[in-house]
Design an enzyme around this catalytic site. Structure first.
Site, PDB file in Angstrom:
ATOM      1  N   ARG A 215     -59.936  55.430 -26.538  1.00 36.11           N
ATOM      2  CA  ARG A 215     -60.610  56.534 -27.227  1.00 36.11           C
ATOM      3  C   ARG A 215     -60.320  57.824 -26.490  1.00 36.11           C
ATOM      4  O   ARG A 215     -60.078  57.803 -25.269  1.00 36.11           O
ATOM      5  CB  ARG A 215     -62.117  56.232 -27.216  1.00 36.11           C
TER       6      ARG A 215
ATOM      7  N   HIS B  33     -63.447  44.142 -20.119  1.00 45.21           N
ATOM      8  CA  HIS B  33     -63.222  45.529 -19.686  1.00 45.21           C
ATOM      9  C   HIS B  33     -62.232  45.557 -18.518  1.00 45.21           C
ATOM     10  O   HIS B  33     -61.976  46.609 -17.943  1.00 45.21           O
ATOM     11  CB  HIS B  33     -64.527  46.178 -19.206  1.00 45.21           C
TER      12      HIS B  33
ATOM     13  N   ARG C 156     -75.086  54.938 -30.355  1.00 48.93           N
ATOM     14  CA  ARG C 156     -75.647  56.274 -30.120  1.00 48.93           C
ATOM     15  C   ARG C 156     -75.359  57.137 -31.347  1.00 48.93           C
ATOM     16  O   ARG C 156     -76.159  57.199 -32.249  1.00 48.93           O
ATOM     17  CB  ARG C 156     -75.061  56.882 -28.833  1.00 48.93           C
TER      18      ARG C 156
ATOM     19  N   SER D 119     -69.998  59.639 -23.840  1.00 45.60           N
ATOM     20  CA  SER D 119     -70.624  58.365 -24.178  1.00 45.60           C
ATOM     21  C   SER D 119     -71.050  57.619 -22.908  1.00 45.60           C
ATOM     22  O   SER D 119     -72.139  57.046 -22.840  1.00 45.60           O
ATOM     23  CB  SER D 119     -69.643  57.525 -25.006  1.00 45.60           C
TER      24      SER D 119
ATOM     25  N   LYS E 170     -67.132  52.023 -23.450  1.00 44.52           N
ATOM     26  CA  LYS E 170     -67.541  53.122 -24.336  1.00 44.52           C
ATOM     27  C   LYS E 170     -66.452  53.595 -25.285  1.00 44.52           C
ATOM     28  O   LYS E 170     -66.509  54.711 -25.819  1.00 44.52           O
ATOM     29  CB  LYS E 170     -68.123  54.331 -23.561  1.00 44.52           C
TER      30      LYS E 170
ATOM     31  N   THR F 234     -68.061  47.348 -29.081  1.00 51.09           N
ATOM     32  CA  THR F 234     -69.009  46.687 -29.974  1.00 51.09           C
ATOM     33  C   THR F 234     -68.435  46.631 -31.394  1.00 51.09           C
ATOM     34  O   THR F 234     -68.515  45.601 -32.084  1.00 51.09           O
ATOM     35  CB  THR F 234     -70.337  47.491 -29.982  1.00 51.09           C
ATOM     36  N   TRP F 235     -67.835  47.714 -31.797  1.00 49.71           N
ATOM     37  CA  TRP F 235     -67.228  47.820 -33.134  1.00 49.71           C
ATOM     38  C   TRP F 235     -66.043  46.848 -33.258  1.00 49.71           C
ATOM     39  O   TRP F 235     -65.931  46.098 -34.224  1.00 49.71           O
ATOM     40  CB  TRP F 235     -66.774  49.264 -33.342  1.00 49.71           C
TER      41      TRP F 235
ATOM     42  N   GLY G 261     -71.726  57.423 -32.669  1.00 50.68           N
ATOM     43  CA  GLY G 261     -70.568  56.870 -33.365  1.00 50.68           C
ATOM     44  C   GLY G 261     -69.738  57.930 -34.071  1.00 50.68           C
ATOM     45  O   GLY G 261     -69.322  57.743 -35.215  1.00 50.68           O
TER      46      GLY G 261
END
Ligand code: A3P
Length: 330
Positions: free
Chosen positions: A161, A142, A296, A169, A75, A79-80, A298
């Site tokens: 993050r 991960h 979701r 998230s 999270k 993906t980014w 972002g």
């Protein structure tokens, strides 16, 4: 040689195999609260399937020096990062300017950049599939740094993050992704603050890669989601340099950097049919998962809509304490 299908039967058998592969000889510590029992496997919380998968990857994954590993705590923008790294490294073959037929338009970033430890059940076919990818491979994980396969010496991009946004998230994701499972926010927060979240504690995860980055800055790039959101173009350039495919002046003049940013943006990717419709994959606990679960809001700072002042203070205090002296801050 380990046979995934034969070992993944029966909790006791799993447990004894896990123990034999873990550095601990004691019974694995467990905790309830998430969708299934979590075990503390060599200092990292995960469900038994994930622990099995991690241990099999450690035993079977054949690393290559020219691999690039995109490592993230779940999270944090996996993906980014996968989309960006794929678009950057493949831009000669797949042009990003006016790119109606770019693979990112029709495929999930998770299909273009596979995880080394997922999907959990398919270790043998997965290992063969990973072997079949031509070099240089872009791979995701991960896994915390200390659990990576022993001979991994390749370049690593780590993305983390702000933990307060990660807990929000994670909570949304878990409630969406596992049918029939839901968890109260207070409970999810308590588990997260205690370090018991998927691949947690988050502070150990970040610190493992941070320390490696400090030791070997040319081999381990350390990125933060919030910084990337504040300056995506600057980070795309930085990433390209690290991946040894820097942008030429001509490319910069032609706006290629901005096109990569646009192609991989939340706004662009989340609206594509492949990422917003019924298309999906095998997900957590082997359940079908729609690709849309990876998108979701972002946004930076969404925690302000959920955490009380006390909760924010509590998580901040834990993070500050755990990271003290490391030089890493959020
Ligand atoms: P939110 O739940 O805060 O919206 P991961 O990819 O590691 O699973 O992380 C998912 C988080 O990244 C989600 O955060 C998701 O919305 C956000 N995200 C997904 N794609 C993104 C993109 N292209 N740019 C920025 N954030 C993105």
């Amino acid at each position: 040689e380990l046979e995934a299908d034969s070992v993944l039967t029966g909790e006791e058998e799993d447990e004894s195999l896990l123990l034999s592969m873990s550095s601990s000889s004691n019974k694995l510590q467990t905790r309830e609260g998430w969708w299934t029992t979590f075990v503390l496997y060599d200092g990292c919380w995960m469900d038994r399937q994930a622990a099995m998968s991690v241990s099999l990857v450690r035993a079977q994954f054949v690393p290559r020096d020219d691999d690039v590993l995109l490592a993230t705590y779940p999270k944090c923008g996996t993906t980014w990062l996968k989309a960006l790294a794929f678009a950057i490294t493949n831009r000669r073959r797949h042009h990003v300017v006016g790119a109606g037929d770019h693979p990112l338009i029709t495929q999930s970033p998770h299909d273009l950049v596979p995880f080394i430890e997922l999907p959990f059940r398919h270790i043998h076919p997965l290992a063969a599939a990973l072997d079949a990818i031509s070099s240089p491979r872009l791979l995701g994980t991960h896994m915390p740094h200390h659990l990576l396969p022993p001979r991994v010496g390749c370049r690593i991009v780590y993305l983390c993050r702000e933990p307060k946004d990660v807990v929000i998230s994670t909570w949304h994701f878990m409630n969406k992704v596992i049918e029939g499972f839901s968890i109260d926010f207070d409970k999810a927060f308590e588990l997260f603050v205690d370090g018991c979240s998927p691949f947690g504690p988050i502070w150990n995860h970040c610190l493992g890669y941070w320390n490696k980055h400090v030791e070997e800055p040319d081999r381990v790039l350390f990125l933060k989601y919030d910084d990337m959101m504040a300056d995506p173009a600057g980070h795309v350039k930085k990433l390209a340099e690290f991946l040894r495919v820097p942008f030429t002046d001509d490319e910069a003049d032609a706006g290629v950097v901005e096109e990569v940013v646009r192609l991989c943006s939340f706004e662009k990717l989340s609206c594509l049919p492949v990422n917003s419709g019924v298309a999906g994959r095998v997900g957590v606990d082997e359940r079908p998962m729609k690709n849309s679960v990876f998108f979701r809001k972002g946004k930076v700072g969404d925690w302000k809509n959920y955490l009380t002042k006390e909760m924010a203070k509590k998580l901040d205090a834990v993070i500050e304490e755990k990271l003290k002296g490391s030089g890493l801050t959020f």
